[in-house]
Enzyme design. Structure first.
Site, PDB file in Angstrom:
ATOM      1  N   HIS A 101     -10.425  -5.658   8.403  1.00 49.14           N
ATOM      2  CA  HIS A 101      -9.829  -6.697   7.540  1.00 49.14           C
ATOM      3  C   HIS A 101      -9.734  -8.031   8.275  1.00 49.14           C
ATOM      4  CE1 HIS A 101      -9.062  -3.498   4.788  1.00 49.14           C
ATOM      5  NE2 HIS A 101      -8.199  -2.903   5.568  1.00 49.14           N
ATOM      6  N   HIS A 142      -1.711  -3.613   5.961  1.00 49.69           N
ATOM      7  CA  HIS A 142      -3.149  -3.667   5.683  1.00 49.69           C
ATOM      8  C   HIS A 142      -4.011  -3.095   6.810  1.00 49.69           C
ATOM      9  CE1 HIS A 142      -6.329  -4.679   3.056  1.00 49.69           C
ATOM     10  NE2 HIS A 142      -6.715  -5.802   3.597  1.00 49.69           N
ATOM     11  N   ASP A 198       0.835  -1.199   0.000  1.00 45.61           N
ATOM     12  CA  ASP A 198       0.000   0.000   0.000  1.00 45.61           C
ATOM     13  C   ASP A 198       0.871   1.250   0.000  1.00 45.61           C
ATOM     14  OD1 ASP A 198      -2.225  -1.564  -0.169  1.00 45.61           O
ATOM     15  OD2 ASP A 198      -3.055  -1.033   1.788  1.00 45.61           O
ATOM     16  N   TYR A 239      -1.953   5.148  -2.338  1.00 41.95           N
ATOM     17  CA  TYR A 239      -3.405   5.338  -2.133  1.00 41.95           C
ATOM     18  C   TYR A 239      -4.011   6.239  -3.199  1.00 41.95           C
ATOM     19  CZ  TYR A 239      -3.150   2.806   2.241  1.00 41.95           C
ATOM     20  OH  TYR A 239      -2.965   1.812   3.161  1.00 41.95           O
TER      21      TYR A 239
HETATM   22 FE   FE2 Z   1      -4.192  -2.677   2.485  1.00 39.96          FE
END
Ligand code: FE2
Length: 466
Positions: A328, A355, A196, A199
């Site tokens: 998540h 995450h 990540d 974004y």
């Molecule tokens: Fe993620």
């Protein structure tokens, strides 16, 4: 009850409340009650100084380096030019005034909906001497920019080396604090990045301009030390509603990794050796079931790790297997079912994931006894198992994950919803010192720490963390 008897009782109660306020010791570990900044994470505006385009005609921007082969004697140098392709050449050498070597790279570009990228250059420079400071220059023929890096020491079992750990960084004001905080720590020699990056996909039409701003924002670190890339869900950029159906398009054009040198067939799973560490990068968002390319690669890869050469076996992935936050939750579960047995058999030392936008460290646990009829489906303490660390706390605009499952599960040793980064400092084949640094503290402060004992060379229980 008499008035004088009630006073000690009340004092006791008050003391209990104060202690509970400091740490909540449920049956697992510690849930830190550190009071963090509750403000929303906001992206830095497009005209921020950290996004500034370097001056000069066709000046190289978004410069970044990563390891270029399996043993660290090569480096991939990447950058972007906007006006025209220009040269893909890198000049380099050990004397900053005499860059006597040169290597030729290639450039590429891509389109994404209504966006066209700049010219993205990648050049691999090879046969570098170990443990040596190199200077390099890009932008030859137009605006030349110069940087430097230090190659890793030759691979060996007792070579000290220090990795920084950053995940889910994004480009908010908090992301900037995290990067600044990491830079303030003089020990980090390379970054293990757990996925990540920019974004950009949170913007309308996945505005890829935000991939460019991110590249310019992190250049102050990525041009000088290699970041080892893991693909996260924000790298997928799958947007069929605007006709973008090739997953990972921006990521694979911009961030090259040396996957072929470890026999991998895709840039999402691969391995490198660096100093005394063997690092395996896995792909949470590529197929990992039986018979898939990633499965076959990992099955052959794990037995290849020679712990007499690289004692420290580190795995990076994006989606965590052990995660007690209510975000998540269980997304990593099916991959855990596929591969956890292998991690225990091969005595993986530590697994870093991102995450979840918070921090968590597990005890050494495994959950591999279950076989559908025996009911053994709880994690148990296991000295051959890795420690699982979630370090998705880089500071992106989606904000902190602060909602935790209660009570804290027994596998969870420490958790705290704050932004930060970590450092994994390998001392020799048996010991590594690990620290986590929340952004609110000075760089010398560790909010969580642990002495790791190598699972192959010293499989005793570690000293319990504070
Ligand atoms: Fe993620």
């Amino acid at each position: 009850m008499g008035r004088w008897l009630r006073i000690p009782l009340l004092l006791g109660l008050l003391l209990a409340v104060v202690v509970a306020g400091l740490v909540d010791r449920s049956d697992g570990g510690v849930t830190s009650s550190f009071v963090r900044n509750a403000k929303k994470a906001i992206d830095m505006p497009i005209d921020s100084d950290v996004f500034r385009v370097p001056p000069g005609y066709n000046a190289p921007q978004q410069v970044h380096i990563t390891q270029g082969n399996h043993d660290g004697s090569a480096m991939i140098v990447s950058w972007v030019t906007e006006a025209e392709p220009g040269s893909s050449k890198v000049l380099y050498g050990t004397d900053s005034n005499k860059l006597i070597f040169s290597a030729e790279g290639k450039h590429t570009r891509y389109e994404f909906y209504n966006y066209t990228s700049g010219y993205i250059h990648h050049c691999t420079i090879r046969k570098l001497k170990h443990d040596t400071k190199y200077y390099y220059a890009v932008g030859i023929g137009h605006t030349v920019r110069k940087f430097w890096f230090t190659t890793p020491p030759k691979v060996g079992p007792d070579v000290p080396y220090t990795f920084g750990l950053i995940g889910d960084l994004g480009q908010s004001y908090d992301s900037n604090s995290t990067l600044t905080h990491y830079e303030a720590n003089p020990k980090g020699q390379a970054v293990l990045f757990v996925g990540d990056l920019s974004y950009a996909d949170n913007y309308p039409n996945h505005d890829n301009v935000r991939w460019d701003t991110w590249g310019r924002f992190v250049e102050r670190s990525t041009a000088y030390q290699p970041w080892i890339w893991t693909a996260g869900n924000h790298e997928i950029d799958f947007a069929p509603e605007i006709g973008e159906t090739v997953p990972f398009k921006p990521f694979i054009h911009r961030y090259h990794v040396p996957y072929r040198s470890s026999g991998s067939t895709a840039p999402f799973w691969y391995s490198i050796k660096r100093a005394s560490a063997y690092i395996i990068v896995l792909a949470s968002y590529s197929a990992y079931g039986k018979y898939t390319p990633q499965y076959k690669w990992l099955e052959e890869e794990l037995p290849k790790v020679n712990r007499s050469e690289t004692p420290w076996l580190i795995v990076l992935m994006h989606s965590p297997w052990y995660n007690s936050y209510n975000y998540h939750y269980m997304e990593g579960e099916s991959m855990r079912v596929m591969y956890e047995q292998w991690f225990v058999q091969n005595k993986v030392d530590v697994v870093f994931a991102g995450h979840v936008h918070a921090y968590e460290r597990s005890h050494r646990v495994s959950n591999i006894a279950y076989n559908i009829v025996n009911g053994k489906c709880k994690p148990v303490r296991d000295e051959s198992a890795p420690v699982y660390i979630t370090i998705g706390d880089g500071g992106n605009l989606e904000g902190l994950a602060s909602n935790m499952s209660e009570p804290q599960p027994s596998y969870s040793a420490f958790r705290e919803a704050s932004f930060g980064h970590a450092v994994f400092e390998i001392k020799n084949r048996t010991h590594a010192y690990y620290t986590w640094h929340r952004n609110q503290d000075g760089d010398a402060v560790a909010a969580d720490s642990m002495w790791f004992y190598n699972r192959y060379w010293k499989s005793a229980d570690e000293i319990p963390a504070v």
